[in-house]
Design an enzyme around this catalytic site. Structure first.
Site, mmCIF file in Angstrom:
data_model
loop_
_atom_site.group_PDB
_atom_site.id
_atom_site.type_symbol
_atom_site.label_atom_id
_atom_site.label_comp_id
_atom_site.label_asym_id
_atom_site.label_seq_id
_atom_site.Cartn_x
_atom_site.Cartn_y
_atom_site.Cartn_z
ATOM 1 N N GLY A 46 0.845 -1.190 0.000
ATOM 2 C CA GLY A 46 0.000 0.000 0.000
ATOM 3 C C GLY A 46 0.875 1.232 0.000
ATOM 4 N N GLN A 51 3.137 10.055 1.238
ATOM 5 C CA GLN A 51 4.428 9.349 1.329
ATOM 6 C C GLN A 51 5.348 9.707 0.163
ATOM 7 O OE1 GLN A 51 2.440 5.313 2.098
ATOM 8 N NE2 GLN A 51 4.341 5.129 3.258
ATOM 9 N N CYS A 94 5.976 0.055 7.405
ATOM 10 C CA CYS A 94 5.607 1.212 6.597
ATOM 11 C C CYS A 94 6.806 1.613 5.746
ATOM 12 C CB CYS A 94 5.207 2.361 7.517
ATOM 13 S SG CYS A 94 4.779 3.870 6.636
ATOM 14 N N LEU A 95 6.544 1.912 4.469
ATOM 15 C CA LEU A 95 7.636 2.318 3.582
ATOM 16 C C LEU A 95 8.276 3.622 4.059
ATOM 17 C CD1 LEU A 95 5.971 1.424 0.167
ATOM 18 C CD2 LEU A 95 7.764 0.146 1.365
ATOM 19 N N HIS A 136 -4.423 1.818 7.550
ATOM 20 C CA HIS A 136 -3.053 2.354 7.636
ATOM 21 C C HIS A 136 -2.862 3.477 6.600
ATOM 22 C CE1 HIS A 136 1.494 1.565 7.956
ATOM 23 N NE2 HIS A 136 1.392 2.324 6.881
ATOM 24 N N GLU A 137 -3.358 3.246 5.368
ATOM 25 C CA GLU A 137 -3.176 4.255 4.300
ATOM 26 C C GLU A 137 -4.024 5.496 4.561
ATOM 27 O OE1 GLU A 137 -0.685 3.716 2.641
ATOM 28 O OE2 GLU A 137 -0.544 1.555 2.920
ATOM 29 N N HIS A 140 -2.402 7.793 6.874
ATOM 30 C CA HIS A 140 -1.376 8.643 6.240
ATOM 31 C C HIS A 140 -1.992 9.956 5.737
ATOM 32 C CE1 HIS A 140 2.410 6.480 6.147
ATOM 33 N NE2 HIS A 140 1.855 5.376 5.658
#
Ligand SMILES: [Zn+2]
Length: 192
Positions: A46, A51, A94-95, A136-137, A140
């Protein structure tokens, strides 16, 4: 399509609230496509627009597990419209918080409303890893990272390590030393 650089914590842009988009126009479609390519390359399951430094309410996901196979999902202005009382705990990554993982509890089932890549209104019932990932997204988009759901002690420890890793990388770049081989992130496929 193009690969976009992924911001890492602590970057102030990751703490900002993203703005809703008005229409899914060509610019948003290009952003969605670039984000998907960036997510696959990372690799991750995702990715949210902030991000990659774009403060717009756009997320992409693609989950392929035994229990869930979503294929690529593009969501503009995603909104949780129903959430179960029952929670589930996943070890999240997480990226934007590379190489750190932590258990986070979230509602096990959610229903999300969004505009798809064609600008059509959609609703999707999510459970399992998809439910976790979509929450989670969306976090963000509100400037919330998974580490905001864990103890401040652990969060500060992770942020200090990330800052140190960034300084070390900058120093190495200045010294023009060959970079150390990057250690493989544990369960990298779960980063989102
Ligand atoms: Zn993330």
């Amino acid at each position: 399509m193009a690969l976009l650089p992924i911001l890492t914590a602590p970057d102030p842009r990751l703490k900002k609230k993203s703005k809703p988009i008005e229409t899914v126009d060509a610019e948003i479609v290009r952003l969605m496509d670039d984000m998907l390519e960036t997510m696959y390359a990372a690799p991750g399951i995702g990715l949210a627009a902030p991000q990659v430094g774009v403060l717009k309410r756009v997320i992409v996901l693609d989950i392929e597990r035994e229990d869930v196979k979503t294929g690529p999902l593009f969501m503009a202005n995603p909104e949780i419209i129903e959430a179960s009382d029952e929670d589930v705990t996943y070890e999240e990554g997480c990226l934007s918080v590379p190489e750190h993982y932590s258990d986070v509890a979230r509602p096990a089932h959610v229903r999300v409303r969004y505009l798809d890549r064609e600008g059509k209104a959609q609703e999707l019932a999510c459970d399992g890893l998809l439910a976790t990932c979509v929450q989670h997204e969306i976090d963000h988009l509100d400037g919330v990272l998974f580490i905001d759901h864990i103890s401040s002690l652990k969060r500060n420890m992770i942020l200090r390590k990330l800052l140190k890793a960034r300084k070390d990388a900058e120093r190495e770049a200045e010294d023009d030393k060959p970079a150390l081989p990057k250690s493989r992130a544990k369960a990298a496929a779960e980063a989102m």
